[in-house]
Design a protein around this motif. Sequence first.
Motif, short mmCIF file in Angstrom:
data_model
loop_
_atom_site.label_atom_id
_atom_site.label_comp_id
_atom_site.label_asym_id
_atom_site.label_seq_id
_atom_site.Cartn_x
_atom_site.Cartn_y
_atom_site.Cartn_z
N GLU A 1 0.81 -1.25 0.03
CA GLU A 1 0.11 -0.09 -0.14
C GLU A 1 0.85 1.17 -0.02
OE1 GLU A 1 -3.31 0.33 -0.37
OE2 GLU A 1 -3.56 -1.70 -0.47
N VAL A 2 1.87 1.27 0.93
CA VAL A 2 2.85 2.32 0.74
C VAL A 2 3.34 2.56 -0.64
CG1 VAL A 2 4.96 3.39 1.58
CG2 VAL A 2 3.17 2.31 3.34
N MET A 3 3.90 1.55 -1.35
CA MET A 3 4.48 1.76 -2.64
C MET A 3 3.43 2.15 -3.52
SD MET A 3 7.03 -1.76 -2.60
CE MET A 3 7.93 -1.20 -4.05
N LYS A 4 2.41 1.70 -3.49
CA LYS A 4 1.24 2.23 -4.23
C LYS A 4 1.08 3.53 -4.29
CE LYS A 4 -2.31 -0.39 -4.97
NZ LYS A 4 -3.38 -1.01 -4.59
N LYS A 5 1.07 4.06 -3.09
CA LYS A 5 0.78 5.30 -2.74
C LYS A 5 1.87 6.29 -3.25
CE LYS A 5 -0.30 8.21 1.31
NZ LYS A 5 -0.22 8.40 2.86
N ARG A 6 3.09 5.86 -3.25
CA ARG A 6 4.13 6.65 -3.50
C ARG A 6 4.78 6.03 -5.04
NH1 ARG A 6 4.01 10.95 0.08
NH2 ARG A 6 3.51 10.18 1.93
N ALA B 1 9.84 7.00 0.06
CA ALA B 1 8.59 6.54 0.24
C ALA B 1 8.23 6.02 1.69
CB ALA B 1 8.06 5.64 -0.68
N PHE B 2 8.94 5.21 2.11
CA PHE B 2 8.62 4.92 3.58
C PHE B 2 9.01 5.87 4.47
CE2 PHE B 2 8.60 0.57 1.52
CZ PHE B 2 7.51 -0.20 2.20
N LEU B 3 10.41 6.69 4.18
CA LEU B 3 10.34 7.60 5.01
C LEU B 3 9.42 8.80 5.36
CD1 LEU B 3 12.68 9.24 6.94
CD2 LEU B 3 13.75 10.21 4.81
N ASP C 1 4.81 10.89 8.39
CA ASP C 1 3.53 11.32 8.17
C ASP C 1 2.70 10.85 9.47
OD1 ASP C 1 1.16 12.23 7.51
OD2 ASP C 1 0.88 11.09 5.72
N ASN C 2 2.45 11.69 10.27
CA ASN C 2 1.59 11.24 11.66
C ASN C 2 0.15 11.77 11.69
OD1 ASN C 2 2.04 14.01 12.00
ND2 ASN C 2 3.47 13.79 13.90
N THR C 3 -0.11 12.05 10.45
CA THR C 3 -1.72 12.66 10.44
C THR C 3 -2.57 11.46 10.66
OG1 THR C 3 -1.82 12.56 8.17
CG2 THR C 3 -1.08 14.79 9.27
N ILE C 4 -3.83 11.76 11.30
CA ILE C 4 -4.74 10.63 11.28
C ILE C 4 -5.76 10.71 10.21
CG2 ILE C 4 -6.63 9.86 12.90
CD1 ILE C 4 -5.16 11.04 15.30
N LYS C 5 -6.00 9.54 9.58
CA LYS C 5 -6.68 9.43 8.20
C LYS C 5 -7.68 8.47 8.30
CE LYS C 5 -2.52 10.68 5.29
NZ LYS C 5 -1.51 10.54 6.74
N SER C 6 -7.67 7.59 9.29
CA SER C 6 -8.71 6.57 9.47
C SER C 6 -9.18 5.93 10.96
CB SER C 6 -8.30 5.47 8.64
OG SER C 6 -7.15 4.75 9.07
N GLU C 7 -9.98 5.28 10.99
CA GLU C 7 -10.52 4.89 12.43
C GLU C 7 -9.32 3.87 13.08
OE1 GLU C 7 -12.09 4.27 9.66
OE2 GLU C 7 -13.89 5.40 9.66
N ASN C 8 -8.57 3.51 12.24
CA ASN C 8 -7.53 2.32 12.66
C ASN C 8 -6.20 3.26 13.07
OD1 ASN C 8 -8.99 0.04 11.74
ND2 ASN C 8 -7.88 0.05 9.75
#
Length: 257
Positions: A12-17, A193-195, A200-207
Amino acid sequence: MEETISLKEIVEVMKKRLLLIIALIVGAALIAAVISYFVLTPTYQSSTQFIVNQSEQDPAAQYDVNNIRTNVELINTYNIIIKSPAILEDVVEELDLPITSSQLQSKIEVSSAENSQVVTVTVTDPDPQLAVQMANTTVETFQKKIPDIMNADNVKILSEAEMQEDPAPVSPKPMLNIAIAIVLGAMVGVGIAFLLEYLDNTIKSENDIEKKLNVPVLGIVSHVADDDIQMEQVTNEVNRRGRSGFSGAPKKSVQKQ
């Protein structure tokens, strides 16, 4: 509490970046191609060989192992002598080279296989014709001067360097450089990408809430856009008018005759 990352999260991280990774790969390949084709100067190699043996030997006599071992040991000394100023200064003077003997020394490589009496002298230079001349002249000068230096005449030239019709440069190797750049670009892209994901410490989901606060999520307040509100109001108004028109329609009376 130790955090673990699953293969799915990595994907997912690689797809995102993905765009960032592709951009770095393409950029690294383009930079390597430009440097290889337009910046680096092509260099050519030319090699010649000589053998170290006994100068005077009875053809009917058998080979002496001790003599061969002595010749092999002499090669280490010869490898140093052939790159010394005593030899290279004469080469520079004979070919009228615009360089010093120390600069010529950096262009020469002397090698020999293990327990072999054959020595290979390789010269690297941007000019293929000059590389051939320097290789042959170096070995010829060494052969002439070694009797005076070592009091031994046991060097014989096996093969001379020759100019090829269409010489190919030994460096740079554009395809290899581009391949290495692609691999490095991919590694750097994945690392960045992983860095970025780690920073990125923002909250994006319930998890994310459950991980950071260690409490279960009881409810969600959804965000409603202004366009959705206006559309809802229009829909309600249309429905209201439709119901009002249907209930207030006049009824026709039927008279009996």
